[in-house]
Design an enzyme around this catalytic site. Structure first.
Site, PDB file in Angstrom:
ATOM      1  N   ASP A   1      -4.496 -11.462   6.126  1.00  0.00           N
ATOM      2  CA  ASP A   1      -3.278 -10.899   5.540  1.00  0.00           C
ATOM      3  C   ASP A   1      -2.552 -11.963   4.728  1.00  0.00           C
ATOM      4  O   ASP A   1      -2.184 -13.010   5.262  1.00  0.00           O
ATOM      5  CB  ASP A   1      -2.352 -10.388   6.650  1.00  0.00           C
ATOM      6  CG  ASP A   1      -0.998  -9.971   6.113  1.00  0.00           C
ATOM      7  OD1 ASP A   1      -0.916  -8.909   5.460  1.00  0.00           O
ATOM      8  OD2 ASP A   1      -0.016 -10.708   6.327  1.00  0.00           O
TER       9      ASP A   1
ATOM     10  N   LYS B   1       0.246  -8.119  -0.538  1.00  0.00           N
ATOM     11  CA  LYS B   1       1.514  -7.419  -0.747  1.00  0.00           C
ATOM     12  C   LYS B   1       2.045  -7.677  -2.151  1.00  0.00           C
ATOM     13  O   LYS B   1       1.916  -8.794  -2.675  1.00  0.00           O
ATOM     14  CB  LYS B   1       2.552  -7.912   0.277  1.00  0.00           C
ATOM     15  CG  LYS B   1       2.076  -7.898   1.716  1.00  0.00           C
ATOM     16  CD  LYS B   1       3.099  -8.510   2.652  1.00  0.00           C
ATOM     17  CE  LYS B   1       2.506  -8.762   4.035  1.00  0.00           C
ATOM     18  NZ  LYS B   1       1.562  -9.904   4.035  1.00  0.00           N
TER      19      LYS B   1
ATOM     20  N   TYR C   1       3.458 -15.403  -1.151  1.00  0.00           N
ATOM     21  CA  TYR C   1       3.095 -16.584  -0.368  1.00  0.00           C
ATOM     22  C   TYR C   1       2.499 -17.673  -1.252  1.00  0.00           C
ATOM     23  O   TYR C   1       2.386 -18.829  -0.818  1.00  0.00           O
ATOM     24  CB  TYR C   1       2.061 -16.234   0.714  1.00  0.00           C
ATOM     25  CG  TYR C   1       2.488 -15.232   1.749  1.00  0.00           C
ATOM     26  CD1 TYR C   1       3.813 -14.813   1.878  1.00  0.00           C
ATOM     27  CD2 TYR C   1       1.549 -14.702   2.631  1.00  0.00           C
ATOM     28  CE1 TYR C   1       4.178 -13.883   2.836  1.00  0.00           C
ATOM     29  CE2 TYR C   1       1.898 -13.776   3.596  1.00  0.00           C
ATOM     30  CZ  TYR C   1       3.210 -13.366   3.694  1.00  0.00           C
ATOM     31  OH  TYR C   1       3.554 -12.444   4.642  1.00  0.00           O
TER      32      TYR C   1
ATOM     33  N   HIS D   1       5.991  -5.313  -0.334  1.00  0.00           N
ATOM     34  CA  HIS D   1       6.418  -6.362   0.590  1.00  0.00           C
ATOM     35  C   HIS D   1       7.789  -6.087   1.212  1.00  0.00           C
ATOM     36  O   HIS D   1       8.055  -6.470   2.359  1.00  0.00           O
ATOM     37  CB  HIS D   1       6.460  -7.699  -0.152  1.00  0.00           C
ATOM     38  CG  HIS D   1       6.354  -8.889   0.727  1.00  0.00           C
ATOM     39  ND1 HIS D   1       5.671 -10.025   0.380  1.00  0.00           N
ATOM     40  CD2 HIS D   1       6.833  -9.148   1.969  1.00  0.00           C
ATOM     41  CE1 HIS D   1       5.743 -10.923   1.350  1.00  0.00           C
ATOM     42  NE2 HIS D   1       6.454 -10.409   2.323  1.00  0.00           N
TER      43      HIS D   1
END
Length: 293
Positions: free
Chosen positions: A45, A75, A50, A108
């Site tokens: 994930d 996401k 990120y 997200h």
């Protein structure tokens, strides 16, 4: 070790324990992903925000596993909400991950101050699903009111809502909404890691009730918490870059908590959220541009 799966509302099987890479530095991500896949994980994930999707893709390549052997979830960040922007966001993520399709693509955050953009973003996910670019779509951090607005304005019920969920913050009302609509509950911060950032007060890792259950099974408190999620039908996304912790978090399929132990963990809920309040998410406060592939 046997990997447990859950079946989503569209028939897709989701490996119930995935490696999360939130706040994992890019330089540590590839090795963590490669190690997790070596141990037996088959679910990774990540997220555009990120900024480590490229390294996740490299870890998957280095594992030597085939594309259809690894469940890849990512996401869309709020800056890329809107039909065309979200379609392009898929291209950015797929390019960085070096994949042609994704197993699960989710929004997200809700964007309450611009929910029309949230709806347009989800409609883009619906198109990607229809076009075979993704196998399942969903959301993250959506509250009941957000889900109500989403369901009223779109066609495909989300397969997943990934939410903060651990013994100290259990969101039972939201989980009831999920059950009503057939939305799978996926836990981020599943072992309460977010509680350990606090300077004072108890954390899940040294909670007396969890320590007692862990001693009874010869396990760690982290393993007990992950087992609690599994037995209640959830998937969980623990984070770690340490090989020993990566392995420990996956070794949760060969013991079982009693009904009393599950109830004791349920009783630990404080109702206190550790992460940001979903209704506080705005582009001004949380916006960040997502680089091209």
């Amino acid at each position: 070790m046997h990997q447990h799966t859950v079946t989503l509302n569209n028939g897709v099987d989701l490996p119930a324990i995935g490696l999360g890479v939130f706040q994992t530095p890019p330089e540590a991500t590839t090795a963590a992903v490669e190690e997790a896949l070596r141990v037996g994980y088959r679910h990774i994930d990540t997220a555009a925000a990120y900024l480590n999707e490229r390294e996740v893709g490299e870890g998957i390549r280095r594992s030597g596993l085939g594309r259809d052997e690894v469940f890849v979830e990512t996401k869309i960040w709020i800056n890329d909400y809107g039909r065309d922007a979200t379609l392009h966001a898929f291209d950015k993520s797929a390019g960085k991950l070096d994949v042609e399709w994704l197993d699960l693509l989710i929004l997200h955050q809700p964007l309450p101050s611009a929910f029309d953009r949230t709806l347009d973003a989800y409609r883009a996910l619906e198109k990607l699903l229809a076009d075979g670019k993704v196998r399942a779509i969903g959301v993250s951090n959506f509250l009941p009111a957000h889900l109500d607005r989403l369901l009223a304005g779109t066609s495909v019920v989300p397969a997943v809502n990934q939410i903060e969920l651990h013994p100290y913050f259990q969101q039972p009302a939201l989980r009831r909404v999920h059950a009503e609509h057939g939305i799978h509950t996926q836990a981020w911060s599943p072992i309460g890691g977010i509680t350990s950032y606090r300077a004072a007060g108890r954390t899940t890792f040294d909670d007396p009730a969890l320590l007692e259950i862990a001693r009874a099974h010869g396990r760690s408190t982290a393993q007990v918490m992950l087992r609690w999620h599994l037995q209640q039908g959830r998937s969980a996304i623990p984070n770690s870059t340490r090989p020993d912790r990566i392995a420990e978090n996956f070794a949760v399929f060969d013991f079982e908590l009693t009904t009393g132990e599950l109830a004791a963990i349920d009783a630990l809920d404080t109702g206190v959220r550790g992460g940001p309040e979903p209704d506080s998410i705005t582009l001004d406060a949380f916006g960040r541009e997502i680089p091209e592939a």
